[in-house]
Motif scaffolding. Structure first.
Motif, PDB file in Angstrom:
ATOM      1  N   ILE A 114       0.663  -1.100  -0.038  1.00 50.10           N
ATOM      2  CA  ILE A 114      -0.224   0.023  -0.011  1.00 50.10           C
ATOM      3  C   ILE A 114       0.927   1.283  -0.183  1.00 50.10           C
ATOM      4  N   ASP A 115       0.653   2.101  -1.163  1.00 44.41           N
ATOM      5  CA  ASP A 115       1.769   3.251  -1.176  1.00 44.41           C
ATOM      6  C   ASP A 115       0.718   4.205  -1.734  1.00 44.41           C
ATOM      7  N   VAL A 116      -0.014   5.005  -1.192  1.00 44.57           N
ATOM      8  CA  VAL A 116      -1.062   5.935  -2.085  1.00 44.57           C
ATOM      9  C   VAL A 116      -1.211   7.100  -1.570  1.00 44.57           C
ATOM     10  N   LYS A 117      -1.465   7.960  -2.129  1.00 51.16           N
ATOM     11  CA  LYS A 117      -1.951   9.400  -1.734  1.00 51.16           C
ATOM     12  C   LYS A 117      -3.260  10.042  -2.434  1.00 51.16           C
ATOM     13  N   PHE A 118      -3.811  10.570  -1.245  1.00 49.91           N
ATOM     14  CA  PHE A 118      -5.272  11.109  -2.398  1.00 49.91           C
ATOM     15  C   PHE A 118      -5.464  12.718  -1.447  1.00 49.91           C
ATOM     16  N   LYS A 119      -6.212  13.369  -2.072  1.00 49.20           N
ATOM     17  CA  LYS A 119      -6.543  14.739  -1.642  1.00 49.20           C
ATOM     18  C   LYS A 119      -7.739  14.703  -0.883  1.00 49.20           C
ATOM     19  N   VAL A 120      -7.865  15.531   0.294  1.00 48.54           N
ATOM     20  CA  VAL A 120      -9.044  15.664   1.143  1.00 48.54           C
ATOM     21  C   VAL A 120      -9.103  17.281   1.457  1.00 48.54           C
ATOM     22  N   GLY A 146     -11.385  20.025   4.273  1.00 51.67           N
ATOM     23  CA  GLY A 146     -12.233  20.305   5.500  1.00 51.67           C
ATOM     24  C   GLY A 146     -12.760  21.711   5.381  1.00 51.67           C
ATOM     25  N   ASN A 147     -13.271  22.225   6.478  1.00 55.44           N
ATOM     26  CA  ASN A 147     -14.029  23.633   6.382  1.00 55.44           C
ATOM     27  C   ASN A 147     -12.868  24.470   6.040  1.00 55.44           C
ATOM     28  N   GLU A 148     -11.749  24.388   6.395  1.00 54.48           N
ATOM     29  CA  GLU A 148     -10.645  25.515   6.475  1.00 54.48           C
ATOM     30  C   GLU A 148      -9.238  25.298   5.511  1.00 54.48           C
ATOM     31  N   GLN A 149      -9.191  24.141   5.096  1.00 59.32           N
ATOM     32  CA  GLN A 149      -7.950  23.771   4.300  1.00 59.32           C
ATOM     33  C   GLN A 149      -7.917  22.652   3.521  1.00 59.32           C
ATOM     34  N   LYS A 150      -7.159  22.188   2.735  1.00 56.94           N
ATOM     35  CA  LYS A 150      -7.218  21.274   1.826  1.00 56.94           C
ATOM     36  C   LYS A 150      -5.986  20.420   2.030  1.00 56.94           C
ATOM     37  N   ALA A 151      -5.695  19.250   1.904  1.00 57.85           N
ATOM     38  CA  ALA A 151      -4.402  18.444   2.036  1.00 57.85           C
ATOM     39  C   ALA A 151      -4.251  17.121   1.385  1.00 57.85           C
ATOM     40  N   TRP A 152      -3.122  16.649   1.313  1.00 56.67           N
ATOM     41  CA  TRP A 152      -2.997  15.228   0.815  1.00 56.67           C
ATOM     42  C   TRP A 152      -2.593  14.270   1.976  1.00 56.67           C
ATOM     43  N   VAL A 153      -3.272  13.304   1.696  1.00 59.19           N
ATOM     44  CA  VAL A 153      -3.203  12.091   2.785  1.00 59.19           C
ATOM     45  C   VAL A 153      -2.174  11.197   2.334  1.00 59.19           C
ATOM     46  N   LEU A 154      -1.071  10.780   2.986  1.00 56.96           N
ATOM     47  CA  LEU A 154      -0.085  10.060   2.446  1.00 56.96           C
ATOM     48  C   LEU A 154      -0.076   8.510   3.181  1.00 56.96           C
ATOM     49  N   LEU A 155      -0.238   7.586   2.671  1.00 58.52           N
ATOM     50  CA  LEU A 155      -0.352   6.231   3.489  1.00 58.52           C
ATOM     51  C   LEU A 155       0.594   5.230   2.997  1.00 58.52           C
ATOM     52  N   ASN A 156       1.597   4.797   3.638  1.00 60.46           N
ATOM     53  CA  ASN A 156       2.442   3.654   3.242  1.00 60.46           C
ATOM     54  C   ASN A 156       2.679   2.465   4.351  1.00 60.46           C
ATOM     55  N   ALA A 157       2.091   1.244   3.542  1.00 59.10           N
ATOM     56  CA  ALA A 157       2.106   0.061   4.372  1.00 59.10           C
ATOM     57  C   ALA A 157       2.244  -1.243   3.565  1.00 59.10           C
ATOM     58  N   SER A 158       2.728  -2.295   4.468  1.00 57.99           N
ATOM     59  CA  SER A 158       3.062  -3.596   3.880  1.00 57.99           C
ATOM     60  C   SER A 158       3.158  -4.631   4.797  1.00 57.99           C
ATOM     61  N   ARG A 159       3.078  -5.779   4.334  1.00 61.86           N
ATOM     62  CA  ARG A 159       2.880  -6.980   5.224  1.00 61.86           C
ATOM     63  C   ARG A 159       3.655  -8.085   4.734  1.00 61.86           C
ATOM     64  N   GLU A 160       4.176  -9.185   5.643  1.00 60.59           N
ATOM     65  CA  GLU A 160       4.939  -9.984   5.035  1.00 60.59           C
ATOM     66  C   GLU A 160       3.949 -11.109   4.049  1.00 60.59           C
ATOM     67  N   SER A 161       2.893 -11.511   4.687  1.00 63.81           N
ATOM     68  CA  SER A 161       1.841 -12.472   3.944  1.00 63.81           C
ATOM     69  C   SER A 161       0.585 -12.329   4.440  1.00 63.81           C
ATOM     70  N   LYS A 162      -0.367 -13.146   4.077  1.00 60.33           N
ATOM     71  CA  LYS A 162      -1.834 -12.851   4.493  1.00 60.33           C
ATOM     72  C   LYS A 162      -1.962 -12.896   5.932  1.00 60.33           C
ATOM     73  N   LEU A 163      -1.079 -13.844   6.354  1.00 56.67           N
ATOM     74  CA  LEU A 163      -1.258 -14.070   7.831  1.00 56.67           C
ATOM     75  C   LEU A 163      -0.903 -13.123   8.752  1.00 56.67           C
ATOM     76  N   HIS A 164      -0.210 -12.281   8.197  1.00 51.63           N
ATOM     77  CA  HIS A 164       0.453 -11.112   9.047  1.00 51.63           C
ATOM     78  C   HIS A 164      -0.563  -9.941   8.865  1.00 51.63           C
ATOM     79  N   PRO A 165      -0.623  -8.872   9.923  1.00 45.91           N
ATOM     80  CA  PRO A 165      -1.170  -7.655   9.722  1.00 45.91           C
ATOM     81  C   PRO A 165      -0.299  -6.589   8.828  1.00 45.91           C
ATOM     82  N   PHE A 166      -1.043  -5.589   8.456  1.00 47.04           N
ATOM     83  CA  PHE A 166      -0.302  -4.767   7.695  1.00 47.04           C
ATOM     84  C   PHE A 166       0.531  -3.674   8.603  1.00 47.04           C
ATOM     85  N   GLN A 167       1.658  -3.261   8.391  1.00 45.18           N
ATOM     86  CA  GLN A 167       2.590  -2.446   9.323  1.00 45.18           C
ATOM     87  C   GLN A 167       2.616  -1.251   8.558  1.00 45.18           C
ATOM     88  N   VAL A 168       2.024  -0.074   9.209  1.00 48.93           N
ATOM     89  CA  VAL A 168       2.055   1.220   8.680  1.00 48.93           C
ATOM     90  C   VAL A 168       3.330   1.849   8.910  1.00 48.93           C
TER      91      VAL A 168
END
Length: 199
Positions: free
Chosen positions: A141-147, A149-171
């Motif tokens: 997971i390596d994404v960014k998108f724009k959001v 609010g009432n006062e300002q706009k910003a970019w959301v940056l999200l980067n996460a990965s996991r070893e296998s399906k049995l492991h949870p994502f590490q942000v």
């Protein structure tokens, strides 16, 4: 003795034929049927094939290379439209994924995001575009998108990965990048003490 037996067999095949029954009333036809051999009788009883005339074309076939340039333009336009359509479909799948929805839900309840953007946080446009790679099967997971609010706009940056399906994502990174007049200000959303963000 042999010739007599052959003659009897020939008479038997003639008597069994349908043409023999028809020629009982006419002695001349009866004599012709007796003189015929069994091979000739079977050949005469075969149905002749129906004659089918060959297919003909009154007009000349069109030349496929007459509108070569026009066909090339159509092919280019079709290819561009196909690529754009596929990109829109893939982006819609990204924007409606549970990971993006949970990220947006966290932003609406985060004090850091509310202080930076204001309340009523949502996508910056009605057709949000998710940049980057979002593949939960491969665990990337390596994404960014724009959001906004009432006062300002910003970019959301999200980067996460996991070893296998049995492991949870590490942000690795979950931040909010705000464009100001002077410079870009980045807020680390993982420092929010009130809410935990897990994928």
């Amino acid at each position: 003795m042999i010739s007599r037996t052959v003659g009897i067999n020939r008479l038997g095949s003639v008597f069994k034929s349908t043409s023999f029954v028809r020629s009982l009333n006419r002695p001349s036809l009866l004599l012709q049927e007796i003189r015929k051999s069994p091979q000739q009788a079977t050949q005469s009883s075969k149905i002749k094939p129906i004659y089918k005339p060959p297919v003909t074309i009154d007009r000349e076939l069109p030349d496929p290379f007459v509108k070569r340039d026009e066909n090339r333009r159509y092919f280019v336009f079709y290819s561009i439209a196909l690529v754009v359509t596929c990109a829109v479909i893939f982006n819609y799948e990204k924007s409606s994924s549970p990971i993006i929805n949970s990220s947006l839900y966290f932003l609406r309840r985060s004090t850091i995001a509310q202080d930076a953007l204001g309340k009523d946080i949502e996508f910056a446009s009605s057709w949000p575009w998710i940049w980057g790679k979002l593949n939960t099967v491969q665990g990337v997971i390596d994404v960014k998108f724009k959001v906004k609010g009432n006062e300002q706009k910003a970019w959301v940056l999200l980067n996460a990965s996991r070893e296998s399906k049995l492991h949870p994502f590490q942000v690795h990174k979950f931040a909010l990048e705000v464009d100001t007049k002077d410079a870009k200000v980045e807020y680390n959303l993982m420092d929010d003490p009130e809410f935990e963000f897990d994928l």
